[in-house]
Enzyme design. Structure first.
Site, short mmCIF file in Angstrom:
data_model
loop_
_atom_site.label_atom_id
_atom_site.label_comp_id
_atom_site.label_asym_id
_atom_site.label_seq_id
_atom_site.Cartn_x
_atom_site.Cartn_y
_atom_site.Cartn_z
N GLY B 46 46.87 -44.39 10.45
CA GLY B 46 45.82 -43.35 10.63
C GLY B 46 44.95 -43.94 11.60
O GLY B 46 44.26 -44.96 11.50
N VAL B 71 42.31 -49.83 2.31
CA VAL B 71 42.36 -50.54 3.49
C VAL B 71 41.14 -49.96 4.28
O VAL B 71 40.53 -50.61 5.13
CB VAL B 71 43.74 -50.05 4.23
CG1 VAL B 71 43.59 -50.72 5.60
CG2 VAL B 71 44.67 -51.00 3.36
N GLY B 72 41.00 -48.73 4.11
CA GLY B 72 39.74 -47.88 4.65
C GLY B 72 40.03 -47.83 6.00
O GLY B 72 38.90 -47.95 6.95
N LEU B 73 41.09 -47.40 6.47
CA LEU B 73 41.34 -46.72 7.75
C LEU B 73 41.29 -47.96 8.88
O LEU B 73 40.51 -47.76 10.01
CB LEU B 73 40.86 -45.46 8.22
CG LEU B 73 41.40 -44.26 7.52
CD1 LEU B 73 40.50 -43.21 8.13
CD2 LEU B 73 42.81 -44.03 7.92
N ASN B 98 48.58 -39.97 13.20
CA ASN B 98 47.76 -39.43 12.09
C ASN B 98 46.13 -39.69 12.52
O ASN B 98 46.04 -40.68 13.06
CB ASN B 98 48.03 -40.37 10.68
CG ASN B 98 47.29 -40.01 9.59
OD1 ASN B 98 46.04 -40.43 9.58
ND2 ASN B 98 47.76 -39.42 8.70
N ASN B 125 44.38 -35.91 9.16
CA ASN B 125 44.41 -36.73 8.04
C ASN B 125 43.03 -36.32 7.29
O ASN B 125 41.99 -36.71 7.80
CB ASN B 125 44.11 -38.08 8.06
CG ASN B 125 44.07 -38.89 6.80
OD1 ASN B 125 43.72 -38.30 5.86
ND2 ASN B 125 44.35 -40.30 7.13
N CYS B 128 41.92 -39.00 3.34
CA CYS B 128 41.72 -40.55 3.02
C CYS B 128 40.75 -40.70 2.16
O CYS B 128 39.75 -40.22 2.24
CB CYS B 128 41.50 -41.34 4.31
SG CYS B 128 41.19 -42.89 3.80
N LYS B 163 47.45 -33.34 6.37
CA LYS B 163 47.69 -33.96 5.27
C LYS B 163 46.75 -33.78 4.43
O LYS B 163 45.42 -34.11 4.48
CB LYS B 163 47.80 -35.54 5.78
CG LYS B 163 48.13 -36.36 4.52
CD LYS B 163 48.58 -37.78 5.02
CE LYS B 163 49.05 -38.60 3.95
NZ LYS B 163 49.69 -39.75 4.30
N GLY B 242 55.12 -41.14 -3.71
CA GLY B 242 55.82 -41.97 -4.70
C GLY B 242 57.62 -41.92 -4.41
O GLY B 242 58.43 -42.36 -5.45
#
Lengths: 237, 299
Positions: B46, B71-73, B98, B125, B128, B163, B242
């Protein structure tokens, strides 16, 4: 690097929570300090593999010294000789051999990557090992390092970092808990010592794709799995 | 026509198996293990307008049959990506970028810059869960999502998919908003907002407190959402959430997904996407399908 199922050659319990898992049929590491992502089986529990550094390489097998901390390591402890093991590696950058006198510092089972390092380094080696107390694990490790290092100093209880003699004439290699690594980074800065620290951060992918395992450095975040797990202490913040 | 060949968002894919954003870097790392060119498409990490160091503290946590991430982009920013997008092209497969953001202005400026990149599809995106402002807020509100999608669509020169977040009040409405705004497709689902507490320290594991849940644990819910969305929109659906095995991928396709994305499964088994491609080929052969599209949306 390779990914696939290999066989457990042996799984030897040193104590209730510490064991040595030996894997046969895997790609061998190129350098001490590298690690593998290990998992008992692919999509079942636990979901993620665990990053475990190389303890030793013997007879074509890769040995891992593992302490149980959660369900991933618990699952690995339950493996028996002949079982399948998912293995991905060898990964990461290990300890550079500077062809100088070396001082190794290990905190508890964190000393794992230092054994293969001691075996592969060419020069005079001193190792400082710190354990909470004397037990079957410390006795075993002491014996293993005794045969390889020129000098072995062991400390039970207390802080191993206080007993180390820091100098500019040798290169230092260390691995242990976060608190120990923080102190060592400070000591290295204070004494102008060349020091390499190995970080066992939580990881997901092991190859640098997910950026879950980052270490803060003067050049921004670096991936413990890709640029590390071994870092020059001067780069760390 | 190859049995797995699929057209997604107007772009021809050699197979419908894609890697999910944030789990595959920019392809380089996994290309050391296998030829990532054999995948249907790869989605890069991203991106945001400016580079970001991401979140502090713990970033990954094992959960039952899955994982939480925060992770926070962390990313290199769109400008640097533009300079190196040719590296992704070299793998010889379809490239998806993305793009995330904190504000409409930021999305628009970044989309403009990304027009100079060598990519095939833009994935917007709006889902997130790990950034403090923007991101998921756009995806959770159909009006905001419509407006943002329409504005980015005006600017971008690429086919665009949106997304979606499963944390929206109604993911079907979100998908319909993206469709009305002109998106060529939707991808779903991003991670579910979750949490973990360290009972020894008596604190939240993550600095951000909440984090994104992914992995096998979310598969049945993601499947249900893909099924609902695929029934409600005419644009292409990229199903994810998943997916670990061929059977998972087949279920998403039968639920209406035109392509599927593999994410966290790559951590559990880095060769998962390859195994799924092989498995889909085997399934088509065994069931006499001329193309995988024959079973799309049959449930």
């Amino acid at each position: 690097m390779e990914y696939g199922k290999v066989r457990v050659k042996s799984n030897y319990k040193l104590s209730d929570g510490v064991f040595i898992l030996s894997a046969e049929g895997a790609e061998l590491p190129k350098q001490a300090g590298q690690f593998y992502m290990l998992k008992a089986s692919d999509f079942s529990e636990p979901f993620l593999p665990r990053p475990i550094s190389v303890f030793d390489v013997r007879d074509g097998c890769v040995d891992f010294l593992i302490e149980v901390v959660g369900k991933g390591t618990q699952a690995l402890m339950s493996l028996k000789a002949g079982d399948e093991l998912e293995m991905f590696g060898a990964l990461g950058n290990g300890f550079p051999d500077e062809k100088r006198d070396a001082v190794l510092i290990g905190g508890g089972t964190g000393c794992a990557p230092l054994l293969y390092l001691a075996k592969t380094l060419g020069k005079r080696k001193t190792i400082y090992l710190g354990f909470n107390q004397r037990d079957a694990v410390s006795d075993y490790l002491l014996e293993r390092f005794d045969g390889i290092c020129d000098k072995v100093v062991v400390i039970y209880g207390g802080f191993v970092t206080e007993d180390v003699i820091y100098s500019e004439d040798a290169v230092y290699y260390a691995c242990g808990r976060e608190a120990m690594m923080k102190v060592l980074k400070q000591k290295a800065d204070d004494f102008g010592t060349k020091m390499y620290l190995s970080y066992g951060n939580r990881m997901a992918c092991g190859v640098g794709a997910c950026v879950c395992c980052v270490v803060k450095t003067v050049d921004g975040n670096k991936r413990a799995c890709k640029e590390g797990p071994v870092f020059d202490s001067r780069l760390l913040v | 026509m190859n049995v797995l060949e699929t057209t997604f968002a107007g772009v021809k894919l050699k197979n419908p198996v894609i890697t999910a954003s944030g789990t595959f870097g920019f392809g380089e790392e996994y290309n050391e293990l296998y030829d990532v060119g054999s995948l249907g498409a790869i989605t890069g990490k991203g991106l945001t307008l400016l580079s970001s160091e991401g979140n502090d503290g713990v970033r990954v946590w094992e959960t039952p049959s899955g994982m939480l991430n925060s992770v926070g982009l962390q990313n290199i920013g769109v400008r640097k990506f533009v300079e190196q997008s040719h590296k992704m092209r070299r793998f010889g497969t379809v490239v998806i970028a993305n793009l995330g953001g904190h504000s409409t202005e930021e999305y628009l400026e970044a989309a403009e810059i990304l027009n100079a990149a060598d990519i095939d599809i833009l994935e917007l995106n709006v889902s997130c869960p790990n950034i403090k402002s923007g991101g998921m807020q756009f995806g959770a509100n159909p009006e905001l999502l419509y407006k943002l999608t329409a504005e980015v669509k005006e600017i971008t020169r690429f086919p665009m998919i949106v997304k979606l977040t499963p944390n929206a009040r109604n993911i079907v409405e979100a998908a319909q908003a993206a469709e009305s705004a002109g998106a060529e497709g939707v991808s779903l689902v991003n991670t579910f907002l979750g949490m973990a507490i360290d009972t020894e320290s008596r604190k939240a594991v993550f600095d951000n407190v909440y984090a994104g849940l992914s992995g096998a644990a979310i598969m049945p819910i993601a499947l249900r959402m893909v099924h609902q969305v695929a029934k409600a929109v005419k644009i292409d659906v990229l199903g994810m959430g998943g997916i670990c095995t061929t059977n998972d991928a087949l279920q998403f396709i039968m639920a209406g997904a035109k392509a599927v994305a593999v994410g966290s499964a790559c951590f559990a088994n880095p060769t998962a996407p390859l195994q799924i491609i092989e498995g889909l080929n085997d399934y088509c052969a065994k069931h006499g399908l001329k193309n995988i599209g024959e079973i799309r949306g049959i449930v």
